[in-house]
Design a protein around this motif. Sequence first.
Motif, PDB file in Angstrom:
ATOM      1  N   PHE A   1       0.856  -1.176   0.000  1.00 55.71           N
ATOM      2  CA  PHE A   1       0.000   0.000   0.000  1.00 55.71           C
ATOM      3  C   PHE A   1       0.892   1.226   0.000  1.00 55.71           C
ATOM      4  O   PHE A   1       1.680   1.441   0.925  1.00 55.71           O
ATOM      5  N   GLU A   2       0.779   2.006  -1.058  1.00 53.56           N
ATOM      6  CA  GLU A   2       1.563   3.230  -1.184  1.00 53.56           C
ATOM      7  C   GLU A   2       0.598   4.375  -1.368  1.00 53.56           C
ATOM      8  O   GLU A   2      -0.508   4.182  -1.871  1.00 53.56           O
ATOM      9  N   ARG A   3       1.011   5.563  -0.939  1.00 51.90           N
ATOM     10  CA  ARG A   3       0.094   6.690  -1.042  1.00 51.90           C
ATOM     11  C   ARG A   3      -0.211   6.978  -2.504  1.00 51.90           C
ATOM     12  O   ARG A   3      -1.317   7.362  -2.857  1.00 51.90           O
ATOM     13  N   ARG A   4       0.785   6.846  -3.349  1.00 50.17           N
ATOM     14  CA  ARG A   4       0.559   6.976  -4.787  1.00 50.17           C
ATOM     15  C   ARG A   4       1.680   6.237  -5.501  1.00 50.17           C
ATOM     16  O   ARG A   4       2.697   5.896  -4.900  1.00 50.17           O
TER      17      ARG A   4
ATOM     18  N   ASP B   1       5.720   5.620  -4.681  1.00 51.77           N
ATOM     19  CA  ASP B   1       6.114   6.020  -3.329  1.00 51.77           C
ATOM     20  C   ASP B   1       6.653   4.804  -2.574  1.00 51.77           C
ATOM     21  O   ASP B   1       6.517   3.658  -3.009  1.00 51.77           O
ATOM     22  N   PHE B   2       7.266   5.073  -1.409  1.00 56.61           N
ATOM     23  CA  PHE B   2       7.620   3.996  -0.496  1.00 56.61           C
ATOM     24  C   PHE B   2       6.338   3.419   0.107  1.00 56.61           C
ATOM     25  O   PHE B   2       5.291   4.078   0.123  1.00 56.61           O
TER      26      PHE B   2
ATOM     27  N   THR C   1       4.550  10.742   8.370  1.00 56.43           N
ATOM     28  CA  THR C   1       3.600  11.393   7.455  1.00 56.43           C
ATOM     29  C   THR C   1       2.826  10.369   6.629  1.00 56.43           C
ATOM     30  O   THR C   1       1.833  10.712   6.004  1.00 56.43           O
ATOM     31  N   ARG C   2       3.291   9.120   6.604  1.00 57.56           N
ATOM     32  CA  ARG C   2       2.569   8.123   5.819  1.00 57.56           C
ATOM     33  C   ARG C   2       1.456   7.452   6.611  1.00 57.56           C
ATOM     34  O   ARG C   2       0.640   6.746   6.043  1.00 57.56           O
ATOM     35  N   GLY C   3       1.438   7.637   7.921  1.00 57.55           N
ATOM     36  CA  GLY C   3       0.329   7.040   8.663  1.00 57.55           C
ATOM     37  C   GLY C   3       0.591   6.940  10.155  1.00 57.55           C
ATOM     38  O   GLY C   3       1.742   6.999  10.604  1.00 57.55           O
ATOM     39  N   SER C   4      -0.490   6.748  10.904  1.00 57.85           N
ATOM     40  CA  SER C   4      -0.390   6.583  12.355  1.00 57.85           C
ATOM     41  C   SER C   4      -0.053   5.128  12.669  1.00 57.85           C
ATOM     42  O   SER C   4      -0.127   4.257  11.801  1.00 57.85           O
TER      43      SER C   4
ATOM     44  N   GLU D   1      -1.804   3.106  14.536  1.00 59.82           N
ATOM     45  CA  GLU D   1      -3.012   2.290  14.456  1.00 59.82           C
ATOM     46  C   GLU D   1      -3.348   1.931  12.998  1.00 59.82           C
ATOM     47  O   GLU D   1      -3.679   0.790  12.683  1.00 59.82           O
ATOM     48  N   TYR D   2      -3.234   2.924  12.134  1.00 55.94           N
ATOM     49  CA  TYR D   2      -3.571   2.692  10.727  1.00 55.94           C
ATOM     50  C   TYR D   2      -2.581   1.724  10.084  1.00 55.94           C
ATOM     51  O   TYR D   2      -2.977   0.834   9.316  1.00 55.94           O
TER      52      TYR D   2
ATOM     53  N   HIS E   1      -3.307  -1.784  11.144  1.00 52.31           N
ATOM     54  CA  HIS E   1      -4.491  -2.255  10.424  1.00 52.31           C
ATOM     55  C   HIS E   1      -4.131  -2.649   8.989  1.00 52.31           C
ATOM     56  O   HIS E   1      -4.513  -3.727   8.513  1.00 52.31           O
ATOM     57  N   LEU E   2      -3.349  -1.768   8.330  1.00 49.37           N
ATOM     58  CA  LEU E   2      -2.978  -2.043   6.939  1.00 49.37           C
ATOM     59  C   LEU E   2      -2.156  -3.314   6.817  1.00 49.37           C
ATOM     60  O   LEU E   2      -2.334  -4.091   5.886  1.00 49.37           O
TER      61      LEU E   2
ATOM     62  N   VAL F   1      -4.499  -6.145   6.696  1.00 51.31           N
ATOM     63  CA  VAL F   1      -5.247  -6.175   5.433  1.00 51.31           C
ATOM     64  C   VAL F   1      -4.360  -6.701   4.307  1.00 51.31           C
ATOM     65  O   VAL F   1      -4.777  -7.536   3.491  1.00 51.31           O
TER      66      VAL F   1
END
Lengths: 809, 297
Positions: free
Chosen positions: B186-189, B192-193, B261-264, B266-267, B270-271, B274
């Motif tokens: 899962f990458e932001r776009r 990306d890393f 900046t890519r995520g908390s 908790e997120y 979760h990822l 998933v």
Amino acid sequence: MTRSDSRYVGASVRSKEAPRHVTGRGRFVDDLVLPRMLHAFVLRSPYAHARIVSANAGRAAHATGVYGVITPDDVVRLTTPFKPGRYAAGLRVPVPEYATAVGKVRYVGEPVAMVAASSRPEAEDALELIDVEYEPLPAIVTTEAAAAPDATLIYDELGTNVAWQGHVSFGDVDAAFARADRVVSANLGIHRYSSTPLEPFACLVDPTPERLTLYCNCQNPEVVYEAITEALGIDGVRVAVPDVGGGFGQKIHLIRKYAVLTALMAVQTGRPVKWIEDRSEHMMAAGHSCDQEFDVEAAVRNDGEVLGLRIADTDDVGGSVSTLTIHFTNKLNNLFNTYRVQNLRLEGRSVLTNKCPVVPNRGIGKPGMCFIWERMMDAVAQELGLDPIAVRRRNLVTQDQFPYTTPNGNIIGSGDYQGLLDRALKNIGYEDIRAQQKTGNDRLIGIGVVIGLEPGGRNAARDMAIFPKSKQMPGAGGVEGATVKIEKNGSVVFTLGAPSCGQSHETTAAQIVADVLGIPPDRISASGGWDSSLSPWGVSCANSGNNFHLYDIGAVHGAAMRVREKVLTLAAHLLKVDRSALDLRDGIVGRVPSAAPNSSADGPATITFAELGKIAYANQALLPEGFEGGLEATYYHSHPHADPGMLPDETGRVRAQYTFGSAAHAALVEVDPGTGRVKVLRYVIVSDNGTMINPSVVDGQIYGSAAHGISVALGEGFVYGDDGQLLTLTLLDYGKSTTLETPRIEIEHHPVPDPYTTLGQKAAGEGAAIPSPAAIASAVENALSPFGARVRRLPLTPERVWNLMHVSR
Amino acid sequence: MFPADFDYVVPRSVDEAVAMLVHYGDDAKVLAGGQSLIPMMKLRIASPRVLIDVNGIAELAGLRRDGDRLVLGALCRHADVAASPLVREHLPLMHDAAQLTADVQVRNRGTVAGSLAHADPAGDWPAALLALDTHVTVAGPDGTRTVPLAAFLVDAYTTQLGANELITQVAVGIPPGRTGGAYAKFERRAGDFAVASAGVQVTLDEAGRCAAVAISCGAVAPSPFRARAAEAMLAGQALSEDLLAQAEHAVRDEASPFADTRGSVEYKRHLAGVLVRRACVAALARARGERVDTLHL
């Protein structure tokens, strides 16, 4: 030329600029090389907030290849501070601002010193040898912290970080709320972002003995022209703007600091000095759009009519006072969006923080204003259990109301807002999607349909509506020039009054000239880049404010008409016919076929532009008596309808802009329930840009601005740490969408000509960046309806969307 | 954005490269693809005084099959892996990772070995190859040695590689039949890393149950790790929806991400769950012989 007599206006003729750009032969500031040229580099603050205890050149002055170092002391000693512009008019006490930080640094990346060396790497090496001692202060990164009573002051002289507070009010807002059936409220927010032009700032200063020339990729040359003239106290200034790699508002304000620093370095060293900004420098210090928070209340009737709006707007303006109210005052341009609502109160607070100063950005203030209206329309629909489209329709300005004067004095010449919505709904298949949603399935699919304005043609006197006591009237109305010339060899050149930043102004202007003079666009060219000594520029000389379509087109059309008059006069004399019998086609002047036969049957029937040129410039014996030599004319255009409302009346009503394009946007999105990722499945725009001069150029502007607005909505943006460090210094971290995330943009044109412009044209630039964040927000909220989630803030990053599902659940 | 001054030397053999590393010591950096090193030098995060450019050493190029192993030379580019039919057929997990790494320009220059040596916690290759039987061979003044990838990766941006050593090859065991792998990111776009990533390699027994499984997680810990609790849950079992859901939960607990900046935290936890689940589903389908395209999430 009449509106129907156009061969080239309205055609997607081939771009005049594209061949040089796609073959790498554009000429940008960094392509220019001068003899004995030095390369400069800027030392920037590593702290968000600190006192400068001391700053001196140190060992840098003696480093290899170094010719000059400029410190804050030099800047104070050798320059005068910038005059506060109209966006600083709200300051309680004057705050001097220089090209570098003086005494304090107020954001990461604020310029502190400059070094120039014989090569760029040497300059960058020497940067590390400049001695600056800082005393760090607490960094303030939120407006709440900034406004707290015990907050550290960012400007001591202001006594508060809430640098400005004010309001505008139109209609009877209290009465509207008193007779409302209910009040719908929401707290909304838009984040910091930028248009990240491909080319960052660039300055090259050539200090010749005659005068000082600045080559600069600025959008509004007047800003750097005045900055250098005033800061250095010299009159002999020339500004030249070659090709520019994108503007979007970024290259208007803060670039003046670097123009002054580079000019000072050139004067100090006596050599040409080039300064080219890095991407990361641009990200941290070239200007951001504004974090804006809106507390909104809507007074509504149960049938969906909106009676009035109350908005409290808090703008996080960063660490400078120079653009304090820029995002507030620009909301006057689309204060009522496309709605006939009569009552509105907008309160503003501009709060200083230790972040990058704010600058215009593709629609400045207007995306926020559209976001407010469109989010509230959805909120009202939810609260009243009505269809969101029906609520919009209930409040739109209707066909019979045009020309429509908004409560704050804007005059909207024409439009068809219901028609835009009809077409957008049809094109995206709204009814079918709604029906499918009711049948129920597991996919989180949502649709959002919004409408917005694209104001065009700036009237800078607008700001006096908010600052009536401004001693100096900012440039009122709009005046802009252009020059058109038939050369001695019969080809045509034109000079526009404002620079271009890549929006195909050369192509579009050539089409206008082509139709007026009857010569194909491929025999017409722009005379070159913008030059303060040669370009006929007026108050509207700006690659901003959506000015081009109104002022520059009007000017080049007027100049071409004057040349046409000269051509007809000269040709009629030479061909010995009445000028009314003549026509211009393909660079040849001749009798129209239906005209009366020539009285001297043995004379020539036609004459070419080249033949006319030879005579007009080089053979006085053949000129008619009193004919001014040459085939050249300069014309200054002002909006024919500019006077009523040009200056604010006593109630603050003013024409903030003069034309109003509009568009409906429809977005179909799908949310991944596992990751929160939003995919845009379809994106439909129906756009009214009035008469289009070049539809493919208009499409290009729509594609670019829609792609940006969608990217803004879905995640691009600046992020600061608690210590005020910018965490998004590269395009990768900043997170702009790539082509892979950008949906295909489906455009339908629904042009309604403007009654007040030269050819019926309206603006076609930043337009699609204004409604697109609202469209995505609306669609995502619709997709998340199983969770009852409300979308109130941007950006809709996957994590925020995941939280909306997670928290609501 | 200009690097500090540096010298540039070009060895013609591994031995010569090692001799140069010994000579220059900590002042030198090996330049292979340069896709992490050069940006770091331009940002002046790294300022090596000497670059040893190994791109001219022919023996380090490309990839080949060597019995039941796939051998990648130290100069094998991401694009080489992405284009290899061998990889696509036998190691689809690696095909996925090569497809999902960065952008075309980076994939054409950057190397798999360089990615392992850099050991970015969010890099694709350390996470992807941890789910496979991967060994790294390094050359130094005392000859060569080969270590399992799990031992080679020590911590964020830290490996077993000594200052005098360079990677010469990376070998990956080709799994036997009834097996399938997948890498999900899962990458932001695009380009990306990873915010989070997961590699899964599943081998089925005759009855279609999970005979063996390897699960790796990237970007959700200081270093990529094997999700042992989730692996233990799945091994020997029929992979039902319920069981995969349990594994997803187990992975969340095994992850130890940090917020950025890519995520908390908790997120990202979760990822991770998933992604493991989605990679499991894809790997399982491939093990059953179904065609599954690289997941673009």
